[in-house]
Write an enzyme that holds these catalytic residues in place. Structure first.
Site, PDB file in Angstrom:
ATOM      1  N   ASP A  46      -2.397 -16.965   5.953  1.00 31.22           N
ATOM      2  CA  ASP A  46      -3.536 -17.758   5.469  1.00 31.22           C
ATOM      3  C   ASP A  46      -4.071 -18.673   6.571  1.00 31.22           C
ATOM      4  O   ASP A  46      -5.287 -18.793   6.767  1.00 31.22           O
ATOM      5  CB  ASP A  46      -3.197 -18.525   4.182  1.00 31.22           C
TER       6      ASP A  46
ATOM      7  N   TYR B 230       0.806  -1.218   0.000  1.00 30.61           N
ATOM      8  CA  TYR B 230       0.000   0.000   0.000  1.00 30.61           C
ATOM      9  C   TYR B 230       0.844   1.275   0.000  1.00 30.61           C
ATOM     10  O   TYR B 230       0.300   2.378  -0.005  1.00 30.61           O
ATOM     11  CB  TYR B 230      -0.956   0.025   1.194  1.00 30.61           C
TER      12      TYR B 230
ATOM     13  N   LYS C 188       3.958 -13.683   6.067  1.00 28.84           N
ATOM     14  CA  LYS C 188       4.003 -14.673   4.990  1.00 28.84           C
ATOM     15  C   LYS C 188       5.474 -14.880   4.619  1.00 28.84           C
ATOM     16  O   LYS C 188       5.857 -14.853   3.443  1.00 28.84           O
ATOM     17  CB  LYS C 188       3.175 -14.178   3.793  1.00 28.84           C
TER      18      LYS C 188
ATOM     19  N   ASP D 125      -5.239  -4.987   6.701  1.00 27.55           N
ATOM     20  CA  ASP D 125      -6.458  -4.475   6.072  1.00 27.55           C
ATOM     21  C   ASP D 125      -7.471  -5.610   5.932  1.00 27.55           C
ATOM     22  O   ASP D 125      -8.638  -5.491   6.318  1.00 27.55           O
ATOM     23  CB  ASP D 125      -6.091  -3.893   4.695  1.00 27.55           C
TER      24      ASP D 125
HETATM   25 MG    MG Z   1     -10.044  -1.790   4.324  1.00 27.97          MG
END
Ligand code: MG
Ligand code: NAI
Length: 344
Positions: free
Chosen positions: A209, A123, A175, A233
């Site tokens: 995950d 992001y 991850k 997020d």
């Molecule tokens: Mg969001």
């Protein structure tokens, strides 16, 4: 004593839920005086920049802001103002508590917090197209930016938050099995910081995950999750779902010089203008803002009034299965505030 704070009502359902929230805050005796400013579509419609200088200056001087959702054009158009605000004020920590307050919730008594890194990762917005022959968009590339500095300060923030808020366990989600450099660095730094808190706060690490599955199977095993930007997020929307949906999901964006409080949900264009949006998330965000300015008692009164309105169940917005308007719901919460005061 009054505290001047910036209020950005926002787009879509924003102005409606902001007005309702301000009304509840006033009824609860919250010490805020509002400096109302615009951003996003509300600003461009007035011929202003999507992030006007006056709005930035207001937040700069008051250091606390309550923000309604802002519409971001998809795919093209101006970049997310939410992201721009986080970057401008270096609001590196996004704190999203998920606590069950709905009486008929799927996971009663759930209470966990996600601390999301808010400035780095994918992001960070470092992306571009690579053209080939006649196709200018043959390839698109985004860079996952992870720094030692950014990882250190977010994990440290998570541990300090855990200490201050009586949390017992920090779970670092990553991850690193696949993304050995970026996620590997985040994990390496995290482990290092965790050592400093050994014996005070428990620490474990999980792959993202598996975490998503575990959160659905047994969310009670988590207390505080710290993770990088995109995973945070996604997982914070997931846990919002566990406690009844986006109608009960507040968030705080915290930096060293400013703090912006908002609902996790967006501007809900599908119900904008109907006056039926649920103001609870923004109200809960305002409660986090009260906690932030050491007005926790006022915040708790509002939370109790909100829970008791939901428990009563006779005045609910359509997303909760009722037929009340935003304003009727806010008034019901205000009525419960005075019950609370009467009980002393
Ligand atoms: Mg969001
Ligand atoms: P959204 O959260 O606005 O809506 C998703 C669904 O939830 C819709 O069906 C909506 O009606 C419902 N919903 C959301 N909040 C609600 C509320 N308070 N009461 C009742 N129902 C509610 O997500 P969507 O549609 O993906 O995004 C719409 C716009 O909001 C986009 O422009 C997006 O970029 C922006 N957005 C802004 C955010 C912010 O300002 N922090 C966060 C998320 C999205």
């Amino acid at each position: 004593m009054t505290i001047t704070a910036t209020l950005i009502p926002g787009d879509g359902i924003g102005p409606g839920i902001s007005a309702a929230t301000v009304r509840v805050l006033e009824a609860a005796g919250a010490p805020f005086e509002w400096d109302t400013q615009v951003a996003g579509v509300a600003a461009t419609e007035r011929g202003l920049d999507p992030l006007p200088a006056a709005t930035l200056e207001s937040i700069e001087s008051h250091r606390v802001a309550l923000k309604g959702p802002l519409t971001t054009p998809i795919g093209s158009g101006f970049r997310s103002i939410n992201v721009a605000l986080r970057k401008h004020f270096d609001l590196y920590a996004n704190v999203r508590p998920a606590r069950t307050i709905l009486p008929a919730a799927r996971y009663p008594g759930l209470d966990l917090v996600i601390v999301r890194e808010n400035t780095e990762g994918l992001y960070a917005g470092i992306e571009h197209f690579i053209g080939m022959e006649k196709d200018p968009k043959a390839v698109a590339e985004s860079v996952m930016l992870i720094t030692r500095y950014g990882s250190d300060r977010i994990v440290r923030f998570a541990f300090e938050y855990a200490l201050q808020h009586g949390r017992e366990r920090v779970t670092l989600v990553h991850k690193a099995n696949i993304l050995k450099c970026t996620q590997g660095l985040f994990l390496e730094v995290g482990r290092h910081v965790a050592e400093e808190y050994a014996g005070r706060i428990a620490f474990d690490e999980r792959i993202v995950d598996a975490t998503a599955m575990q959160l659905v199977l047994d969310p009670y095993g988590f207390d505080l999750i710290v993770t990088e930007n995109m995973f945070g997020d996604i997982l914070s929307d997931l846990v919002a779902g566990l406690v009844g949906g986006l109608g009960f999901a507040p968030g705080a964006n915290l930096g060293t010089d400013a703090a912006i409080f908002e609902a996790v949900h967006g501007s809900a264009p599908d119900i904008a203008g109907l006056g039926i949006a649920n103001p609870a998330s923004l109200l809960l965000a305002a409660c986090l803002m009260l906690d932030h300015v050491d007005e926790g008692a006022c915040a708790d009164r509002i939370r109790r009034a909100l829970s008791s309105t939901l428990e009563d169940g006779s005045v609910l917005t359509p997303d909760l299965g009722g037929d009340a308007t935003t304003e009727q719901f806010a008034s019901a919460v205000i009525d419960r505030l005075s019950d609370d005061a009467a009980q002393g």
